[in-house]
Design an enzyme around this catalytic site. Sequence first.
Site, PDB file in Angstrom:
ATOM      1  N   LYS A 130     -51.801 101.719 -36.175  1.00  0.00           N
ATOM      2  CA  LYS A 130     -50.514 102.252 -36.690  1.00  0.00           C
ATOM      3  C   LYS A 130     -48.586 101.658 -36.436  1.00  0.00           C
ATOM      4  O   LYS A 130     -48.429 101.221 -34.872  1.00  0.00           O
ATOM      5  CB  LYS A 130     -50.009 104.057 -37.001  1.00  0.00           C
ATOM      6  CG  LYS A 130     -49.716 104.637 -37.634  1.00  0.00           C
ATOM      7  CD  LYS A 130     -49.999 104.371 -38.917  1.00  0.00           C
ATOM      8  CE  LYS A 130     -49.265 105.786 -39.580  1.00  0.00           C
ATOM      9  NZ  LYS A 130     -50.944 106.591 -40.767  1.00  0.00           N
TER      10      LYS A 130
HETATM   11  N1  GLU Z   1     -50.608 105.302 -44.359  1.00  0.00           N
HETATM   12  C1  GLU Z   1     -51.477 106.238 -44.280  1.00  0.00           C
HETATM   13  C2  GLU Z   1     -52.771 106.692 -43.297  1.00  0.00           C
HETATM   14  O1  GLU Z   1     -52.571 107.333 -42.994  1.00  0.00           O
HETATM   15  C3  GLU Z   1     -53.062 104.512 -45.058  1.00  0.00           C
HETATM   16  C4  GLU Z   1     -53.535 104.232 -44.212  1.00  0.00           C
HETATM   17  C5  GLU Z   1     -54.457 102.685 -44.681  1.00  0.00           C
HETATM   18  O2  GLU Z   1     -53.887 102.594 -45.362  1.00  0.00           O
HETATM   19  O3  GLU Z   1     -54.249 101.391 -43.729  1.00  0.00           O
HETATM   20  O4  GLU Z   1     -53.902 107.409 -43.914  1.00  0.00           O
END
Ligand code: GLU
Length: 446
Positions: A130
């Site tokens: 993240k």
């Molecule tokens: N930000 C989204 C989540 O928290 C998508 C993450 C992604 O598609 O890599 O799942």
Amino acid sequence: MSRTNGTATLEPTRTAPIAPTAASSTEEPRLFQRVREQMDRAAEAVGLAPEVRKILAAPACEIAVNFPVRMDDGRIEMFSGYRVQHNNVLGPFKGGIRYHQDVSIDEVRALAAWMTIKCALVDIPFGGGKGGVQVDPATLSRREVERMTRRFVYALGANIGPGYDVPAPDVNTDSRTMAWVVDTYAATLPPQERYRALAVVTGKPVSAGGSVGREKATGQGVVDLIEMWAADKNCKLRDLTCTVQGFGKVGAWAARILKDKGAKLLAVQDVTGAIRAPGADGLDADALAEHVKKTGGVAGFTGAKAIPLGEFFGVQADVFIPAALENQVTGRTTRQLNVRLVAEGANGPTTPEGDAVLRERGIDVLPDVLCNAGGVVVSYFEWLQNRGGAAWNAAEVDQRLRDILERAYARVKGMVAEKSLDWRTAAYAVALRRIEQVYAERGIFP
Ligand code: GLU
């Protein structure tokens, strides 16, 4: 690494992974600690190998960057950004990038660990990562956001890559942001290698290498899972009423898809205020989404009446969908809830105390790592299409998403029954077992 960031001062700082017991007492809330406790509870329940627990207790790698951005008036501002790579035993690190004033290393760590659990649970070949920049993007112009995005990507340098760490949209970032990421990343590659830049992020505009169905995917997954829960209760989506917190990408898409399926949207709350449907027919989610796009929030929507925040949490409905930030479903707000199910569109919306109250009150939960996994599943489809030079159609994307989520739902339901666990602990247990299996087969180097 073959690529560099150009200037030495912009090199990302790789900090050593934090020790499993390390505590940075100044950071509130201690979100990563919460994830560890959730993992521990699940690990106990299934007798997980202790070494797996140890490995997951700290992120594999943390990157912190401070970088300059030129503002429209010519000034230079410094920004702080993070990328936490929690675990990649199942595949490349995967997870969004968020822009928010409350972004901290602790929050990004927690969000990265949730991605590890989420990807393992739905059984896609990705690990967890993240990223985030500590900024309120509403205070920046579009051009400033673009320059900030490009400088952040440049500062991250070779720490992201199509087979290594693949970002995506999250809070306050979208397909346009992802298009800038691809373009900037591509510019750092030799011309002959730029073809592979496309798969460095997912959630791109469809016209620039994105997948059909990615934008609505998280909301679509939330609705698919609510439908599976409803089927277990012998009811249909058209019988259900719901309330939604947050009307961004996740909340708005979930509400619009629910509307198409005949469910009624009774109330919505976001940072600008709370609104309630004037009659039993519910709010028009499509019109509300238009209003939010134009004005930036739900306040002032003509098809609704404004209500105080306290009243929002008490609205009687079948399903409450938190689709905003962490720590919204607290002990206090959970005591006000008048619903049968909390379907977590957001990451980490429920505090441990909120969880305890939900259990005590017999309110069902579709936990975040399951309920909002639709986004990363379709991200996986996008990544596959980019790498294979393919383009799937909408029906194919929806059906494959549904299949993956049905299998994950069944695995969690099976674990709930097998070990008499709550749904959150069961979801973690399924994910941890999946990760444990790989470590057992591969062993630990050397
Ligand atoms: N930000 C989204 C989540 O928290 C998508 C993450 C992604 O598609 O890599 O799942």
